[in-house]
Scaffold this active site. Sequence first.
Site, PDB file in Angstrom:
ATOM      1  N   ASP A 102       0.757  -1.332   0.070  1.00 53.48           N
ATOM      2  CA  ASP A 102      -0.035   0.106   0.047  1.00 53.48           C
ATOM      3  C   ASP A 102       0.795   1.138   0.023  1.00 53.48           C
ATOM      4  O   ASP A 102       0.364   2.281   0.575  1.00 53.48           O
ATOM      5  CB  ASP A 102      -1.046  -0.103   1.353  1.00 53.48           C
TER       6      ASP A 102
ATOM      7  N   ASP B 253      -3.627  -4.003  -5.393  1.00 49.92           N
ATOM      8  CA  ASP B 253      -2.937  -2.832  -5.778  1.00 49.92           C
ATOM      9  C   ASP B 253      -1.787  -3.102  -6.124  1.00 49.92           C
ATOM     10  O   ASP B 253      -0.720  -2.316  -6.663  1.00 49.92           O
ATOM     11  CB  ASP B 253      -2.586  -1.804  -4.451  1.00 49.92           C
TER      12      ASP B 253
ATOM     13  N   ASP C 289     -12.608   2.718   4.928  1.00 50.93           N
ATOM     14  CA  ASP C 289     -11.378   2.845   3.897  1.00 50.93           C
ATOM     15  C   ASP C 289     -10.324   3.351   4.548  1.00 50.93           C
ATOM     16  O   ASP C 289      -9.041   3.148   4.108  1.00 50.93           O
ATOM     17  CB  ASP C 289     -11.730   3.519   2.664  1.00 50.93           C
TER      18      ASP C 289
END
Length: 361
Positions: free
Chosen positions: A148, A186, A335
């Site tokens: 991330d 991701d 989130d």
Amino acid sequence: MHGLGWTGTLRWAVGVLLAGVVLAAASGCSGSRGGGEPGAAPAAGSGQAAGTGPGAGTGQAGAGGALAQLPGQAFYVSDRTNAAHQVTALRGQGRTAEADTLLRIAAQPSSQWLGEQGAREIAEQVSRRAGEAGRTAVFVAYDIPHRDCGQYSAGGAPDAAAYRAWITGIAQALGDRKAWVVLEPDAVAHTLDNCGIKGDLAAERYGLLAFAVQELKKNPNARVYLDAGNPGWAQDPEELATALRKSGIAAADGFAVNVANFYDTDRNAAYGARLSTALGGKNFVIDTSRSGNGALGGTAWCNPPGRALGERPTTETGRAGVDAYLWIKNPGESDGDCGRGEPRAGEFWLPYALGLAQAAR
């Protein structure tokens, strides 16, 4: 929508509870690192880099009880999710209307996120319970080194050797049980943006992803989908396809789009179709957990208001090349703290969950 409409689903779920099916007892929602499978801590919630990737959830939490499986549904409905816990808590507080609304989430199959803590034990327990129910568990593997980009869900395995051991442990825990695994949200797309995963770091990441696909596919009953970003994350399809090839897409069952994002299904299907063409026809899955009203626009990826649950999880998508709609992001889990005082990534957030369910068509 396919099968039961939202009203029909709600009536069915309420009927199950009134018939005496008892959800797991809970005193409240679990945090992104609390609760979990018996004897193991759950995976952390994910989050996303600003304007791009996902904010994911923890999945199963708690113990006890049994929630009946939806008629005709292939995927496992767990009674140990944060949403299921909250339904029980709301009923205990006499908040029946809110509990009924939240069943629009709790009664649907959701994904079990696997992070650095307890992944092997959780994978074994969840896949075993799913098999006993005659259903297929859906997992998200989320522990790639440099995860991330240092944002809300920073972390991951400390090095390549640790990641290979982690993935091997999950593969061994699944055995030959049926499982769908979405691999590393991701991870590929971040090698193509300004995250800094370039050169040797990118080459290492591609190698680790290819290793993960290979290990997980040793199970003949496992389906593996590499994450491929979302329509709002500007990527050249050919460049992304090249990165996915380096990451082992040839041995995978396909790729996943819109993980923990909000883009509508038509837009995701078009995005996936373009990427599929660049990959020679690979199939894909779409995260529809919060896509009911589409994206808010711009960079509003972090707990945007006015969103809604999307199409329920199903393999009957009616779209060529789309293997399933999945709730990869667990609806109702934050989130991250987007600067408005929201819970940290992965924590269940009741007002937001109720908003998603109430807005669902």
